[in-house]
Write a protein that holds these residues in place. Structure first.
Motif, PDB file in Angstrom:
ATOM      1  N   ALA A  80      -7.915   2.372  -0.707  1.00  0.00           N
ATOM      2  CA  ALA A  80      -7.321   2.489   0.621  1.00  0.00           C
ATOM      3  C   ALA A  80      -5.813   2.285   0.571  1.00  0.00           C
ATOM      4  CB  ALA A  80      -7.970   1.477   1.573  1.00  0.00           C
ATOM      5  N   ALA A  81      -5.367   1.351  -0.275  1.00  0.00           N
ATOM      6  CA  ALA A  81      -3.929   1.112  -0.392  1.00  0.00           C
ATOM      7  C   ALA A  81      -3.216   2.341  -0.944  1.00  0.00           C
ATOM      8  CB  ALA A  81      -3.673  -0.100  -1.285  1.00  0.00           C
ATOM      9  N   VAL A  82      -3.805   2.986  -1.942  1.00  0.00           N
ATOM     10  CA  VAL A  82      -3.189   4.191  -2.499  1.00  0.00           C
ATOM     11  C   VAL A  82      -3.189   5.316  -1.477  1.00  0.00           C
ATOM     12  CG1 VAL A  82      -3.451   5.972  -4.266  1.00  0.00           C
ATOM     13  CG2 VAL A  82      -3.741   3.563  -4.873  1.00  0.00           C
ATOM     14  N   ALA A  83      -4.309   5.482  -0.752  1.00  0.00           N
ATOM     15  CA  ALA A  83      -4.370   6.526   0.272  1.00  0.00           C
ATOM     16  C   ALA A  83      -3.338   6.290   1.361  1.00  0.00           C
ATOM     17  CB  ALA A  83      -5.775   6.580   0.869  1.00  0.00           C
ATOM     18  N   TRP A  84      -3.150   5.010   1.740  1.00  0.00           N
ATOM     19  CA  TRP A  84      -2.154   4.712   2.773  1.00  0.00           C
ATOM     20  C   TRP A  84      -0.742   4.999   2.270  1.00  0.00           C
ATOM     21  CZ3 TRP A  84       1.893   1.194   2.910  1.00  0.00           C
ATOM     22  CH2 TRP A  84       2.504   1.027   4.156  1.00  0.00           C
ATOM     23  N   LYS A  85      -0.455   4.680   1.018  1.00  0.00           N
ATOM     24  CA  LYS A  85       0.878   4.957   0.479  1.00  0.00           C
ATOM     25  C   LYS A  85       1.144   6.454   0.392  1.00  0.00           C
ATOM     26  CE  LYS A  85       1.464   0.666  -2.141  1.00  0.00           C
ATOM     27  NZ  LYS A  85       1.650   0.044  -3.474  1.00  0.00           N
ATOM     28  N   LEU A  86       0.121   7.220   0.030  1.00  0.00           N
ATOM     29  CA  LEU A  86       0.290   8.673   0.003  1.00  0.00           C
ATOM     30  C   LEU A  86       0.516   9.224   1.411  1.00  0.00           C
ATOM     31  CD1 LEU A  86      -2.453   9.687  -2.597  1.00  0.00           C
ATOM     32  CD2 LEU A  86       0.018   9.534  -2.959  1.00  0.00           C
TER      33      LEU A  86
END
Length: 481
Positions: A80-86
């Motif tokens: 989720a953190a990676v998806a939010w950063k993208l």
């Protein structure tokens, strides 16, 4: 009597979090891990050197799936953190209302973008009703303004009766397949005390004894910091097409939705329905949430607003914050189910007035009897398999696993006796009018969470805008698919 002086009859129990698989690995994670290890083994038959890369990567992913972070698997958290950063890099978390013609200029942001507001006439009461229509799913949401009564000083039998009646309301939802979910929200807005002073001045008797007048004057002088405006409502999401003869046009769908909602009787639950929320009521609740400065505006100022204009002019969905129209909000969600019976007054710390506006939302999705029975049967099997697997490795099952199995069996016995299975969660949002006040707002919310002594909550990481919208009557329910 138990802890905190609350009788056992006024405690609520039967909470249990769904679990599948073995240990902290879900059933899906186990299947994916088995598939990945099988692929590594097949690949190594022709290229043995690949195991030096594939096996450590696979084991690392399995370790992240088994580890826990903030009540969820570490793999889900970091994904989720990676998806939010993208999404942040693509500027998908920023919202700016455009003035030029745009196909989505009249939509609310985020999860409420697919909704529109319908002003309907209720022939039963002869009043206007606001209905939120989701143009993607076809679901409709009707909100009712509530007048909750205090129960802290009520007799024990009265409170126990209120709890039983609310349980009956949830039972009614389980047998009505058109009801997809419901939310109950209480909004606490701190006041400056002027309303209390004006009300007392209008009702004051000049011939009252001097002592009584002195007491009232002291109350008016000291009460402003403790006064608050309380607004509460219940939103019910309905699928008007889930019937033998589904309506084909919008008026028919609205009529079917109102018919279903009118079938819910809240009398005896400790609260009364003031009236169905009108389209102006919904505009006020949504607009004042995004821009708290217009909370005290007159109804005439909301009458001409379009549904899209009720949303923010600008908003930024941050990892732990949600900035909107000059205010900043942060939301907490329930981290896990309570592991012990909780008092009926457990939410009192959240409902006590504070320095900042606050919304407390409980979301429900009642499973139909067949689905609830099937879920509990799976949960009993999963609990038994986890205990058996641990016993084979360590010689005995963990006490926590035995207790979890006992809770699953007890829930199944209650369902066999006529109880219903309910998916629910708790969400709390606090809003600061200035970014500099956000640390104080977070501290106030943390203190309220600790004061409950039973609930464990965490920030809504990467989902601040969605949880913010879930507490508003915009037709979004995170438990409804």
């Amino acid at each position: 009597m138990t802890a905190h002086g609350v009788p056992d009859g006024l405690r609520i129990e039967g909470f249990r979090q769904r679990r599948s698989g073995v240990g902290n690995l879900s059933k899906g994670a186990i299947m994916m891990a088995a598939a990945a290890l099988t692929f590594d083994a097949l690949l190594s038959t022709t290229h043995p050197a690949t195991l030096l890369v594939t096996l450590p990567v696979t084991l690392a992913v399995i370790g992240l799936a088994a580890a826990r972070r903030h009540g969820m698997s570490a793999l889900a958290y970091y994904r989720a953190a990676v998806a939010w950063k993208l999404a942040t890099r693509a500027e998908s978390t920023n919202f700016r209302k455009v003035l030029l013609p745009h196909p989505y200029a009249l939509d609310l942001p985020g999860v409420a973008a697919s909704t529109t507001l319908v002003a309907a006439h209720d022939p039963t009461t002869g009043r206007q009703v606001g209905v939120v229509h989701d143009r993607v799913t076809g679901y409709m949401t009707v909100s009712s303004l509530l007048a909750p009564g205090g129960s802290l000083m009520a007799p024990t039998d009265t409170v126990r009766g209120n709890l039983r009646t609310w349980s009956s309301v949830l039972d009614a939802m389980s047998t009505e397949e058109q009801i997809k979910g419901a939310t109950v929200t209480i909004q606490i807005t701190p006041g400056a005390g002027e309303a209390l002073g004006d009300d007392i001045a209008a009702r004051r008797d000049p011939d009252a004894p001097a002592l009584a007048q002195a007491v009232v004057d002291e109350l008016v002088r000291t009460a402003p910091r403790a006064t608050a405006s309380v607004a509460s409502w219940m939103s019910v999401t309905v699928d008007p097409s889930a019937t033998a003869t589904p309506p084909t046009d919008l008026p028919g769908q609205v009529a079917e939705t109102l018919r279903v909602v009118d079938g819910l009787d809240l009398s005896g639950t400790g609260t009364d329905i003031v009236r169905r929320a009108t389209d102006i009521d919904l505009r006020r609740l949504v607009r004042s949430a995004y821009d708290p400065s217009c909370f005290t505006a007159r109804d005439e100022e909301f009458a001409d607003l379009s549904w899209g204009e009720c949303g923010p002019v600008a908003a930024d969905d941050l990892w732990e914050e949600y900035a909107h129209d000059g205010a900043v909000s942060l939301s907490y969600v329930l981290r896990e189910m309570p592991k012990r019976p909780i008092a009926y007054s457990v939410l009192l710390p959240f409902l006590s007035p504070g320095r900042f506006p606050r919304r407390i939302t409980i979301t429900y999705r009642v499973l139909d009897p067949h689905e609830g029975e099937a879920v509990l049967e799976r949960e009993i099997s999963n609990a038994a398999q986890r205990a058996e697997a641990t016993a084979q490795v360590k010689g005995r099952a963990k006490w926590s696993q035995k207790a979890d199995y006992a809770r699953a069996e007890k829930a199944a016995a209650q369902v066999a006796g006529g109880a219903q299975v309910v998916d629910w969660t708790l969400m709390v949002t606090v809003t600061a009018l200035r970014a500099a006040d956000l640390p104080a707002a977070r501290q106030e919310l943390d203190r309220a969470v600790k004061a409950t002594r039973s609930l464990r909550m965490r920030p809504a990481y990467g989902a601040e805008a969605a949880i913010f919208a879930a507490g508003l009557p915009v037709g979004y329910n995170p438990l409804v698919r």
